[in-house]
Design an enzyme around this catalytic site. Structure first.
Site, PDB file in Angstrom:
ATOM      1  N   ASP A  86      24.169  64.348 -22.010  1.00 17.15           N
ATOM      2  CA  ASP A  86      25.011  63.862 -23.117  1.00 17.15           C
ATOM      3  C   ASP A  86      25.610  65.050 -23.882  1.00 17.15           C
ATOM      4  O   ASP A  86      26.834  65.103 -24.128  1.00 17.15           O
ATOM      5  CB  ASP A  86      24.122  63.008 -24.038  1.00 17.15           C
ATOM      6  CG  ASP A  86      24.899  62.149 -25.022  1.00 17.15           C
ATOM      7  OD1 ASP A  86      26.137  62.107 -24.935  1.00 17.15           O
ATOM      8  OD2 ASP A  86      24.246  61.507 -25.859  1.00 17.15           O
TER       9      ASP A  86
ATOM     10  N   ILE B 127      27.670  67.863 -13.862  1.00 16.35           N
ATOM     11  CA  ILE B 127      28.526  66.659 -13.817  1.00 16.35           C
ATOM     12  C   ILE B 127      29.831  66.878 -14.559  1.00 16.35           C
ATOM     13  O   ILE B 127      30.855  66.284 -14.196  1.00 16.35           O
ATOM     14  CB  ILE B 127      27.758  65.432 -14.341  1.00 16.35           C
ATOM     15  CG1 ILE B 127      28.455  64.148 -13.872  1.00 16.35           C
ATOM     16  CG2 ILE B 127      27.589  65.466 -15.848  1.00 16.35           C
ATOM     17  CD1 ILE B 127      27.627  62.906 -14.011  1.00 16.35           C
TER      18      ILE B 127
HETATM   19  P1  ADP Z   1      18.023  60.631 -20.437  1.00 16.46           P
HETATM   20  O1  ADP Z   1      17.899  60.763 -21.937  1.00 16.46           O
HETATM   21  O2  ADP Z   1      18.777  59.372 -20.009  1.00 16.46           O
HETATM   22  O3  ADP Z   1      16.722  60.797 -19.741  1.00 16.46           O
HETATM   23  P2  ADP Z   1      18.850  63.407 -19.852  1.00 16.46           P
HETATM   24  O4  ADP Z   1      20.177  64.008 -20.172  1.00 16.46           O
HETATM   25  O5  ADP Z   1      17.661  63.916 -20.581  1.00 16.46           O
HETATM   26  O6  ADP Z   1      19.045  61.804 -20.026  1.00 16.46           O
HETATM   27  O7  ADP Z   1      18.573  63.567 -18.294  1.00 16.46           O
HETATM   28  C1  ADP Z   1      19.178  62.785 -17.303  1.00 16.46           C
HETATM   29  C2  ADP Z   1      19.343  63.623 -16.046  1.00 16.46           C
HETATM   30  O8  ADP Z   1      20.530  64.409 -16.161  1.00 16.46           O
HETATM   31  C3  ADP Z   1      18.204  64.602 -15.781  1.00 16.46           C
HETATM   32  O9  ADP Z   1      17.863  64.511 -14.399  1.00 16.46           O
HETATM   33  C4  ADP Z   1      18.809  65.958 -16.130  1.00 16.46           C
HETATM   34  O10 ADP Z   1      18.266  67.001 -15.350  1.00 16.46           O
HETATM   35  C5  ADP Z   1      20.265  65.734 -15.737  1.00 16.46           C
HETATM   36  N1  ADP Z   1      21.275  66.624 -16.344  1.00 16.46           N
HETATM   37  C6  ADP Z   1      21.229  67.315 -17.508  1.00 16.46           C
HETATM   38  N2  ADP Z   1      22.369  67.991 -17.700  1.00 16.46           N
HETATM   39  C7  ADP Z   1      23.180  67.726 -16.639  1.00 16.46           C
HETATM   40  C8  ADP Z   1      24.490  68.120 -16.225  1.00 16.46           C
HETATM   41  N3  ADP Z   1      25.247  68.944 -16.962  1.00 16.46           N
HETATM   42  N4  ADP Z   1      24.975  67.624 -15.047  1.00 16.46           N
HETATM   43  C9  ADP Z   1      24.238  66.775 -14.300  1.00 16.46           C
HETATM   44  N5  ADP Z   1      23.011  66.373 -14.626  1.00 16.46           N
HETATM   45  C10 ADP Z   1      22.486  66.838 -15.773  1.00 16.46           C
END
Ligand code: ADP
Length: 163
Positions: A33, A10
């Protein structure tokens, strides 16, 4: 609004705003994040501290600069942490609805979303996808493209199956 899906990172999306799955403290974290704070650089955290001294409530959204990312803004949302007992689905749909409201305030026309709560926060992936798509399909917004970004191929396929 056009709803699209891509597999990728993202932080690299060429859009007006990227949505961050933040936590209530808004001081950075793991997963998407951490990736957003790393890619955006220190300006993102500085803006979080300045604009959100008390963080954000679960289900709410607020914006900061995107720092060094191609996007102009980060729209931070706080998804429900299912692993901490936050099981109210309306908290998750609220993240998408509030993010689109903030996008409209900013004048953002293209917005990339991660699957909020579907990682560490433990929301079942297919329902996390359904929440996003429900809100997108019903939205009344000036946003022209909502892009769901899947980090891996398997997640992309599950999104494509619901599109
Ligand atoms: P939450 O704490 O809200 O569950 P996470 O970051 O652990 O958030 O995960 C939310 C989603 O984002 C997951 O499906 C994860 O695979 C995805 N994710 C993690 N890093 C990235 C990235 N750099 N770009 C897009 N999606 C990501």
């Amino acid at each position: 609004m056009e709803i699209t899906a891509v597999q990728g990172d993202i932080t690299e999306q060429q859009v007006d705003a990227v949505v961050n799955a933040a936590n209530r403290a808004m001081r950075g974290g793991g997963g998407v994040d951490g990736a957003i704070h790393r890619a955006g650089g220190p300006a993102v955290l500085e803006d979080c501290r300045r604009r959100f001294p008390h963080g954000l409530a679960t289900g709410d959204a607020g914006w900061t600069t995107a720092g060094e990312m191609p996007a102009r803004w980060v729209i931070h949302v706080v998804g429900p942490n299912r692993n901490a007992g936050e099981t109210d689905r309306s908290l998750l749909t609220s993240c998408y609805a509030r993010a689109l409201e903030v996008a409209d305030e900013l004048g953002a026309r293209t917005v990339a979303f991660p699957l909020v709560s579907a990682g560490v926060y433990g929301w079942p992936k297919d329902d996390a996808i359904a929440c996003a798509l429900e809100v997108f399909r019903a939205a009344e917004t000036q946003v022209e493209e909502a892009r769901l970004v899947a980090f891996d191929a398997a997640t992309y396929e599950r999104i494509a199956a619901q599109l």
